[in-house]
Scaffold this active site. Structure first.
Site, short mmCIF file in Angstrom:
data_model
loop_
_atom_site.label_atom_id
_atom_site.label_comp_id
_atom_site.label_asym_id
_atom_site.label_seq_id
_atom_site.Cartn_x
_atom_site.Cartn_y
_atom_site.Cartn_z
N HIS A 1 1.75 2.19 -3.45
CA HIS A 1 0.72 3.02 -4.08
C HIS A 1 0.85 4.47 -3.64
CE1 HIS A 1 -1.41 -0.20 -6.00
NE2 HIS A 1 -1.78 -0.79 -4.88
N GLU B 1 0.82 -1.21 0.00
CA GLU B 1 0.00 0.00 0.00
C GLU B 1 0.86 1.27 0.00
OE1 GLU B 1 -2.99 -0.21 -0.72
OE2 GLU B 1 -3.30 -2.34 -0.32
#
Length: 341
Positions: A262, A259
Site C-alpha cells: 500500500h 502494508e
C-alpha cells in the site's frame, strides 16, 4: 484447516477492518483462545467507529458481515471518490512530465535495485513490558526483502525494492501502543517519531486495537498524500504479525509486506470488486471479496481467472501469499518515481 480453532463460533471468528489499508483479526480466532468478540462488535450492517482522517473524511472504521463467509467481517475499501482522486492526481503528474518520462517511470529505476531505508519504531505499553527485540526486527526486514525479491515462490518476479534497516528505537507509551487507524494517538505517535524523507519507510511496531478488542494487523498510508502530511507517512503493524508472533495464520511477517505494498501505491486485489477497473492493475484477476485462509480454486467474478488468493495484496494467510504480479511491480515502481523518489 490446521490453523483454525477446533471449535468455530457462529458469531465472530475472524475479522478484517479496512480503511484503505487496515486488516483486523480477532485474538481469539488467531491464537486459538476460547473467548470470542461479542456479536455486537460486528453487526451485519456497516457501523462506523472512528473518523478516518488519515485518508478522507468520508471513510470510517466499521465492519460488516460478508454473506457466505461465516464469522468474517470487513469494512469498506477506500471510497470510490478517494481512489478516483488518487488516480486523477497520478495521471496529472505523469502527463505533466511527458510520455518519455512516463515510460521511464513505468520502469522504475531500470535494472538497479531501489534501496529503501527503514526506521523501525517499537512501542511498549510500559517500561517493564516484554518488547520486540532488535533481532526480531531484523527478521521482519529479511521477510520483506525475500518477498520483494520474489523469493517466496519460484515463479515470482523481483520488484527490485530492497529494505535496509537504518535504525530501531524504543518508546514507552500505552496510548500509542494500542493506537488504531484514524485515532489522534496514532497521528501523534507518527508525528513524534517519524524520521527521514518521503523515500524512507517508517515502520511502527505496536498492538493497534479497535472497538471490541479487535487487533489490527496493520495499516499504512498511500504515496499520493501531500507533502504536508509527510510526518504521518508510514506503515503500522501489530507485533504479533511479525515472524513467530501469536497470530496463527498471520505470523510469518507478510502483514508488513502487504502494508508496504500500500505504501508503494497498490490497492487490494478486491478493490472495486468485479468492476472493470478493479485494483487498477491489468494482470490481477478480478475478485469480489477478500480471501481468508487459503481457498484454492475460488472464483468470485465472471471475468477470466480464479481469485488471486496467493497475491500479497489479498487477505489470505501468510503461508498462502507469495507474489506480486508484473503489473503490480510496474505500478509500484511507477508511483515510486512519481511520488517518493
Amino acid at each position: 484447516m490446521s490453523d483454525r480453532p477446533r471449535r468455530r463460533p457462529r458469531s465472530y471468528a475472524l475479522g478484517a477492518v479496512l480503511i484503505g489499508t487496515a486488516l483486523v483479526a480477532s485474538i481469539a480466532a488467531l491464537t486459538g483462545a476460547s473467548a470470542v468478540v461479542p456479536a455486537s462488535a460486528a453487526p451485519a450492517s456497516a457501523r462506523p467507529a472512528a473518523a478516518a482522517t488519515d485518508c478522507t473524511a468520508d471513510e470510517t472504521l466499521g465492519a460488516r458481515t460478508l454473506n457466505g463467509l461465516d464469522g468474517v467481517v470487513r469494512a469498506p475499501e477506500p471510497s470510490h471518490a478517494t481512489v478516483e482522486a488518487y488516480e486523477r492526481d497520478l495521471a496529472r503528474r505523469v502527463g505533466a512530465v511527458g510520455a518519455a518520462s512516463d515510460r521511464r517511470s513505468a520502469q522504475g529505476d531500470g535494472p538497479r535495485r531501489i534501496k529503501i531505508r527503514v526506521y523501525a519504531h517499537v512501542i511498549k505499553p510500559s517500561s517493564t513490558s516484554k518488547t520486540v527485540s532488535r533481532a526480531k526486527v531484523r527478521r521482519q526486514i529479511k521477510v520483506m526483502n525475500r518477498a520483494f525479491a520474489g523469493k517466496q515462490w519460484r515463479d515470482a518476479r523481483s520488484t527490485r525494492f530492497r529494505f535496509v534497516l537504518k535504525k530501531t528505537d524504543y518508546t514507552v507509551n500505552r496510548a500509542w501502543y494500542n493506537a488504531g487507524l484514524g485515532s489522534r494517538e496514532s497521528r501523534a505517535m507518527r508525528k513524534a517519531l517519524h524520521r527521514g524523507k518521503k523515500r524512507d519507510l517508517n515502520l511502527y511496531i505496536a498492538a493497534p486495537t479497535e472497538r471490541g478488542d479487535l487487533q489490527v494487523l496493520g495499516y499504512a498510508t498511500f504515496p499520493q498524500r501531500p507533502k504536508s502530511k509527510l510526518a504521518t507517512d508510514g506503515v503500522v503493524i501489530h507485533r504479533d504479525s511479525m515472524p513467530g508472533g501469536r497470530f496463527r495464520g498471520y505470523n510469518k511477517g507478510d502483514t508488513a509486506v502487504h502494508e508496504t505494498g500500500h505504501w508503494l501505491g497498490l490497492y487490494h486485489t478486491f478493490q472495486g470488486g468485479c468492476g472493470k477497473k478493479n485494483d487498477r492493475v491489468h494482470d490481477t484477476p478480478r475478485e469480489r471479496i477478500p480471501s481468508f485462509e487459503c481457498p484454492r480454486g475460488r472464483d468470485t467474478c465472471p471475468s477470466p481467472g480464479e481469485d488471486p488468493i496467493h497475491n500479497f495484496m489479498d487477505y489470505s494467510y501468510d503461508r498462502c501469499m507469495h507474489h506480486f504480479t508484473p503489473g503490480q511491480i510496474e505500478r509500484m515502481r511507477k508511483l515510486w518515481r512519481v511520488y517518493r523518489r
